[in-house]
Design a protein around this motif. Sequence first.
Motif, PDB file in Angstrom:
ATOM      1  N   THR B 101      33.606  26.621 -22.386  1.00 42.31           N
ATOM      2  CA  THR B 101      35.009  26.796 -21.986  1.00 42.31           C
ATOM      3  C   THR B 101      35.538  28.200 -22.297  1.00 42.31           C
ATOM      4  O   THR B 101      36.664  28.517 -21.952  1.00 42.31           O
ATOM      5  CB  THR B 101      35.906  25.771 -22.696  1.00 42.31           C
ATOM      6  N   LEU B 102      34.713  29.000 -22.967  1.00 41.12           N
ATOM      7  CA  LEU B 102      35.145  30.363 -23.283  1.00 41.12           C
ATOM      8  C   LEU B 102      34.456  31.349 -22.341  1.00 41.12           C
ATOM      9  O   LEU B 102      33.303  31.147 -21.947  1.00 41.12           O
ATOM     10  CB  LEU B 102      34.791  30.721 -24.732  1.00 41.12           C
ATOM     11  N   THR B 103      35.170  32.413 -22.009  1.00 36.97           N
ATOM     12  CA  THR B 103      34.584  33.440 -21.139  1.00 36.97           C
ATOM     13  C   THR B 103      33.448  34.144 -21.875  1.00 36.97           C
ATOM     14  O   THR B 103      33.294  34.013 -23.094  1.00 36.97           O
ATOM     15  CB  THR B 103      35.627  34.510 -20.770  1.00 36.97           C
ATOM     16  N   MET B 135      25.608  42.912 -19.083  1.00 33.41           N
ATOM     17  CA  MET B 135      26.476  41.803 -18.672  1.00 33.41           C
ATOM     18  C   MET B 135      27.939  42.230 -18.553  1.00 33.41           C
ATOM     19  O   MET B 135      28.829  41.376 -18.475  1.00 33.41           O
ATOM     20  CB  MET B 135      26.354  40.655 -19.686  1.00 33.41           C
ATOM     21  N   GLU B 136      28.169  43.557 -18.555  1.00 31.99           N
ATOM     22  CA  GLU B 136      29.555  44.016 -18.583  1.00 31.99           C
ATOM     23  C   GLU B 136      30.352  43.654 -17.330  1.00 31.99           C
ATOM     24  O   GLU B 136      31.576  43.641 -17.345  1.00 31.99           O
ATOM     25  CB  GLU B 136      29.629  45.530 -18.847  1.00 31.99           C
ATOM     26  N   THR B 137      29.655  43.333 -16.249  1.00 34.23           N
ATOM     27  CA  THR B 137      30.391  42.974 -15.025  1.00 34.23           C
ATOM     28  C   THR B 137      30.793  41.500 -15.009  1.00 34.23           C
ATOM     29  O   THR B 137      31.516  41.055 -14.140  1.00 34.23           O
ATOM     30  CB  THR B 137      29.537  43.243 -13.775  1.00 34.23           C
ATOM     31  N   LYS B 138      30.304  40.724 -15.990  1.00 35.95           N
ATOM     32  CA  LYS B 138      30.588  39.278 -15.994  1.00 35.95           C
ATOM     33  C   LYS B 138      31.515  38.879 -17.135  1.00 35.95           C
ATOM     34  O   LYS B 138      31.566  37.703 -17.513  1.00 35.95           O
ATOM     35  CB  LYS B 138      29.269  38.497 -16.126  1.00 35.95           C
ATOM     36  N   VAL B 139      32.229  39.867 -17.628  1.00 32.93           N
ATOM     37  CA  VAL B 139      33.073  39.662 -18.803  1.00 32.93           C
ATOM     38  C   VAL B 139      33.963  38.420 -18.722  1.00 32.93           C
ATOM     39  O   VAL B 139      34.114  37.689 -19.693  1.00 32.93           O
ATOM     40  CB  VAL B 139      33.958  40.914 -19.012  1.00 32.93           C
ATOM     41  N   HIS B 140      34.540  38.184 -17.564  1.00 33.43           N
ATOM     42  CA  HIS B 140      35.527  37.103 -17.451  1.00 33.43           C
ATOM     43  C   HIS B 140      34.960  35.805 -16.906  1.00 33.43           C
ATOM     44  O   HIS B 140      35.697  34.856 -16.665  1.00 33.43           O
ATOM     45  CB  HIS B 140      36.701  37.564 -16.582  1.00 33.43           C
ATOM     46  N   GLU B 141      33.641  35.790 -16.702  1.00 33.38           N
ATOM     47  CA  GLU B 141      33.017  34.567 -16.171  1.00 33.38           C
ATOM     48  C   GLU B 141      32.849  33.537 -17.289  1.00 33.38           C
ATOM     49  O   GLU B 141      32.808  33.868 -18.466  1.00 33.38           O
ATOM     50  CB  GLU B 141      31.627  34.875 -15.603  1.00 33.38           C
ATOM     51  N   LEU B 142      32.732  32.275 -16.871  1.00 33.46           N
ATOM     52  CA  LEU B 142      32.403  31.225 -17.829  1.00 33.46           C
ATOM     53  C   LEU B 142      30.885  31.009 -17.794  1.00 33.46           C
ATOM     54  O   LEU B 142      30.274  31.077 -16.728  1.00 33.46           O
ATOM     55  CB  LEU B 142      33.126  29.933 -17.473  1.00 33.46           C
ATOM     56  N   PRO B 143      30.270  30.729 -18.932  1.00 27.14           N
ATOM     57  CA  PRO B 143      28.808  30.588 -18.999  1.00 27.14           C
ATOM     58  C   PRO B 143      28.195  29.673 -17.934  1.00 27.14           C
ATOM     59  O   PRO B 143      27.158  30.035 -17.364  1.00 27.14           O
ATOM     60  CB  PRO B 143      28.582  30.048 -20.412  1.00 27.14           C
ATOM     61  N   PRO B 144      28.803  28.512 -17.649  1.00 29.55           N
ATOM     62  CA  PRO B 144      28.139  27.633 -16.668  1.00 29.55           C
ATOM     63  C   PRO B 144      27.982  28.250 -15.271  1.00 29.55           C
ATOM     64  O   PRO B 144      27.189  27.767 -14.469  1.00 29.55           O
ATOM     65  CB  PRO B 144      29.075  26.412 -16.609  1.00 29.55           C
ATOM     66  N   THR B 145      28.742  29.309 -14.991  1.00 26.91           N
ATOM     67  CA  THR B 145      28.623  29.929 -13.668  1.00 26.91           C
ATOM     68  C   THR B 145      27.497  30.973 -13.640  1.00 26.91           C
ATOM     69  O   THR B 145      27.225  31.558 -12.595  1.00 26.91           O
ATOM     70  CB  THR B 145      29.938  30.615 -13.260  1.00 26.91           C
ATOM     71  N   GLY B 149      19.045  33.298 -17.329  1.00 32.10           N
ATOM     72  CA  GLY B 149      18.744  34.622 -17.868  1.00 32.10           C
ATOM     73  C   GLY B 149      20.005  35.357 -18.289  1.00 32.10           C
ATOM     74  O   GLY B 149      20.041  35.997 -19.345  1.00 32.10           O
ATOM     75  N   GLU B 150      21.043  35.216 -17.474  1.00 29.43           N
ATOM     76  CA  GLU B 150      22.313  35.883 -17.796  1.00 29.43           C
ATOM     77  C   GLU B 150      22.946  35.271 -19.039  1.00 29.43           C
ATOM     78  O   GLU B 150      23.454  35.981 -19.919  1.00 29.43           O
ATOM     79  CB  GLU B 150      23.262  35.772 -16.606  1.00 29.43           C
ATOM     80  N   GLN B 151      22.875  33.948 -19.112  1.00 28.17           N
ATOM     81  CA  GLN B 151      23.444  33.282 -20.291  1.00 28.17           C
ATOM     82  C   GLN B 151      22.724  33.738 -21.558  1.00 28.17           C
ATOM     83  O   GLN B 151      23.348  33.977 -22.589  1.00 28.17           O
ATOM     84  CB  GLN B 151      23.337  31.760 -20.154  1.00 28.17           C
ATOM     85  N   GLN B 152      21.400  33.866 -21.460  1.00 32.25           N
ATOM     86  CA  GLN B 152      20.664  34.272 -22.644  1.00 32.25           C
ATOM     87  C   GLN B 152      21.003  35.711 -23.030  1.00 32.25           C
ATOM     88  O   GLN B 152      21.047  36.056 -24.201  1.00 32.25           O
ATOM     89  CB  GLN B 152      19.157  34.088 -22.439  1.00 32.25           C
ATOM     90  N   ARG B 153      21.261  36.540 -22.041  1.00 34.45           N
ATOM     91  CA  ARG B 153      21.658  37.917 -22.360  1.00 34.45           C
ATOM     92  C   ARG B 153      23.022  37.937 -23.058  1.00 34.45           C
ATOM     93  O   ARG B 153      23.258  38.742 -23.959  1.00 34.45           O
ATOM     94  CB  ARG B 153      21.691  38.766 -21.084  1.00 34.45           C
ATOM     95  N   VAL B 154      23.918  37.034 -22.646  1.00 33.95           N
ATOM     96  CA  VAL B 154      25.207  36.920 -23.341  1.00 33.95           C
ATOM     97  C   VAL B 154      24.969  36.472 -24.786  1.00 33.95           C
ATOM     98  O   VAL B 154      25.556  37.006 -25.731  1.00 33.95           O
ATOM     99  CB  VAL B 154      26.142  35.919 -22.629  1.00 33.95           C
ATOM    100  N   ALA B 155      24.056  35.493 -24.943  1.00 34.60           N
ATOM    101  CA  ALA B 155      23.756  34.993 -26.284  1.00 34.60           C
ATOM    102  C   ALA B 155      23.167  36.098 -27.161  1.00 34.60           C
ATOM    103  O   ALA B 155      23.495  36.207 -28.347  1.00 34.60           O
ATOM    104  CB  ALA B 155      22.794  33.812 -26.205  1.00 34.60           C
ATOM    105  N   VAL B 156      22.310  36.926 -26.565  1.00 29.53           N
ATOM    106  CA  VAL B 156      21.731  38.035 -27.335  1.00 29.53           C
ATOM    107  C   VAL B 156      22.819  39.056 -27.679  1.00 29.53           C
ATOM    108  O   VAL B 156      22.869  39.582 -28.796  1.00 29.53           O
ATOM    109  CB  VAL B 156      20.579  38.717 -26.549  1.00 29.53           C
ATOM    110  N   ALA B 157      23.724  39.281 -26.728  1.00 29.93           N
ATOM    111  CA  ALA B 157      24.845  40.187 -26.999  1.00 29.93           C
ATOM    112  C   ALA B 157      25.651  39.669 -28.192  1.00 29.93           C
ATOM    113  O   ALA B 157      26.013  40.428 -29.093  1.00 29.93           O
ATOM    114  CB  ALA B 157      25.742  40.298 -25.768  1.00 29.93           C
TER     115      ALA B 157
END
Lengths: 291, 235
Positions: B101-103, B135-145, B149-157
Amino acid sequence: MIRYFHKALADIRSNRFLNLVTMVTIALSILMVSLFVLFFETLGRIMDGWNQEGRAMVYLTPEFTTDIRPELESAITRLDGVVRVAFVSKDQALARLKNQMAGSNRFLDTLKENPLPHAFEIQIQSRDGFESVAAAVRQIKSLDMVESVEYGREWLVRVFDLFQLFRLTGYVMCVLFLLIAFFITASTVRLVFHSRQSEVEIMRLVGATDRFIKMPFYVTGLIQGAVGGILGLLILFIAYLAVSSGISRSMGELFHLDVRFLSVTAMGGIWGVSTFLGWFGCYLSLRQLLK
Amino acid sequence: MNLDTGKNAIIRLFNVTKQYGGKPALQNVSLDIEPGEFVFISGPSGAGKSTLLKVLYLAETVSDGQILIDGMNLARISPARLPFLRRRFGMVFQDFKLIPTLTVFDNVALALDVAGKKPSFIKKKVMHVLRITGMETKVHELPPTLSGGEQQRVAVARAVAGDPDIILADEPTGSLDQASARRVLEILLAYHKKGGTILVASHHLQQLQTVVTGRSIVLEKGRLVSATRLEPYAT
Ligand SMILES: Nc1ncnc2c1ncn2[C@@H]1O[C@H](COP(=O)(O)OP(=O)(O)O)[C@@H](O)[C@H]1O
Ligand SMILES: [Mg+2]
């Protein structure tokens, strides 16, 4: 703190329905509670008017003669709570009666002798409630030359007892309504917390303290309590505006009603209780949920 | 095991045993990890890899033995101080563990938020690590979208945002395609090159081991069966 406030607002937004239900429940409970308080404040004020300004007639025995009047008058005046004493002679009383029954006073004219007793008309005022008035009346009764005292005591006592019973019931109902609000808040917190279990777990993993996890819940509880309280008072106020104008127009002159909305103290108290409730429901739930 | 090297080890395990209801998941594991090391933990499924990481960040307590993190005895850490230990780790999981539920921004910010960092600092830092992970272009996205691979990069960030001393990654590429896996590993490698200590547990590490100098540790049935130096085959 502001950070937690923002987080709480976001939480409320994301759990809109549940939070709305909670706030409305609190609002309704507070509405009922403040309705009771308003009712008892008003009734209490009316009763105060009754028992603080009592008029009583002290009827004297036939043995009374006007030469003992000063002595008796000062004896009565000395009593606690008696603020004014006026002598009403039997002739004055008869004149008054004739005056009141103007038109049909032919009957009174046929009287050979004045059957009315001499009397004192006294004004009783008490600072500390009905009981001291009753005490003054008892003392007057025990004086020499006093036949009887006419004072609406029996009637007042009955009304008073009824009022006390009413008030007790009211308090019990208030507690009941507050308990409902409390349980609703507590179970909302529990529901929200369970729906957030995995989120809380993640927070823990990244190093959140218990405090960090709990704070948004507390702030949410406070907001719910505060908003619910204001909402409840607001509903009552609107209802009051609608009803009070009607009441004072129709019954105002009749009963000399002093209709007023809740005092600031009462409103503050109710709002405080409501806010506390929101927080306390949260507190107990979280204490149980977080080990 | 060379005891001299342990003197400035950041992670030390002494005869660590972990049992789940009498069934051992780790048996007598002793291990020293130097600051800045890149350690692969491999072994078949059920060998105790996840358990080894869990006892480090105190998701589980050991049944026997001792663990020191930077000289701190984990057995002595009170529940109240546990969050402070956790902040020294960056953690990456196979299932990402992002809050849906968090961006993207708020997910990464959480790691700094819990540590009480200032909003202005958080904003700068989060944008920085999101740029590093692309992942700087997906700042305002929610994880489920996002893709896995992108989610894992957010997790690593999120894992690197708090500048932790140690990164613990449990099957970080387990649910990713080859390209995404490689991308995630490159980010971890970059962190390693700046001096970060990294532990990666995985049962299919062959491809990862070709790119870095580090140590490979193999677990089997809860026992440490081998530890070898790794040299990259090619670049
Ligand atoms: N919470 C648990 N309760 C009981 N047994 C567990 C638990 N977690 C892991 N185990 C057992 O411990 C062993 C090691 O598990 P794990 O560390 O997850 O292995 P790996 O990550 O290497 O696949 C397995 O046999 C597993 O079944
Ligand atoms: Mg595992």
